[in-house]
Write a protein that holds these residues in place. Structure first.
Motif: not given
Length: 208
Positions: A90, A94, A97-98, A146, A154
């Motif tokens: 995950r 992420r 995705q960023i 996010l 993150l």
């Protein structure tokens, strides 16, 4: 084996991303200048390294790569040094995705439509800048939504997402409108300040 070689120009956001990754991993490298905007054009030999004539390109021990994301992931996985990708699926998703969002929606708007248009055009296109700022605001909103608790995008681990985002933001805040917009997103502004304070960021800053 020699040093890894990065082909590109100091002014390039994407070349800087690769250089940041190398610096954070503690890897010495050679930067071979390639100016894609040179009056004489892109050198013919360079198309052997990048068939589309973009920068950066990368070579190590006979292994050639182009495309920033591929280069960054290879460096992180092939060399010693701190891990720059999350261990869990995950987290890696992420991160991807960023990075993908920044490439698709952030880079053009923030760098070209706002910063370059304002800094380098004798008569900047106000409509283009306004559109770029609107898109940049959406990008910053998404980054804020996010971002979990912790110093980095993150959380507690510095990752390729941070090293991808920071050079784009760095160009954006060269202009007043970029700085003013970033200031409205205090958590992202503070994140950027932390990245900008790192030795790797200072070492990869383009010399005027």
């Amino acid at each position: 084996m020699g040093k890894p070689i990065v082909y590109g120009a100091e002014y390039s956001v994407y070349v800087r991303i690769v250089r940041l990754v190398l610096a954070e991993k503690g890897i010495d490298y050679e930067l071979v200048p390639v100016d894609v905007f040179a009056a004489e054009g892109i050198p013919a030999w360079y198309f052997e390294h990048h068939p589309f004539g973009r920068i950066p390109a990368f070579c190590y021990d006979g292994f050639r790569l182009f495309e920033t994301n591929a280069i960054a992931r290879y460096i992180d996985e092939a060399f010693e040094g701190p891990a720059l990708q999350p261990a869990d699926a995950r987290g890696r998703a992420r991160m991807g995705q960023i990075i993908g969002m920044l490439d698709a929606y952030g880079y053009r708007a923030m760098v070209w439509d706002v910063a370059v248009e304002r800094l380098e055009k004798a008569e900047p296109d106000s409509a283009l800048i306004a559109g770029g700022l609107a898109q940049a605001e959406t990008v910053l909103k998404v980054l804020r939504s996010l971002k979990p608790q912790g110093p980095w995008l993150l959380g507690d681990q510095l990752t390729l997402a941070d090293l991808h985002a920071a050079p784009i933001i760095a160009y954006f805040v060269k202009v007043t409108q970029g700085r003013d917009l970033l200031a409205r997103f205090a958590d992202i502004r503070d994140w950027y300040t932390r990245v900008a304070d790192r030795a790797s960021f200072t070492r990869t800053e383009k010399v005027a």
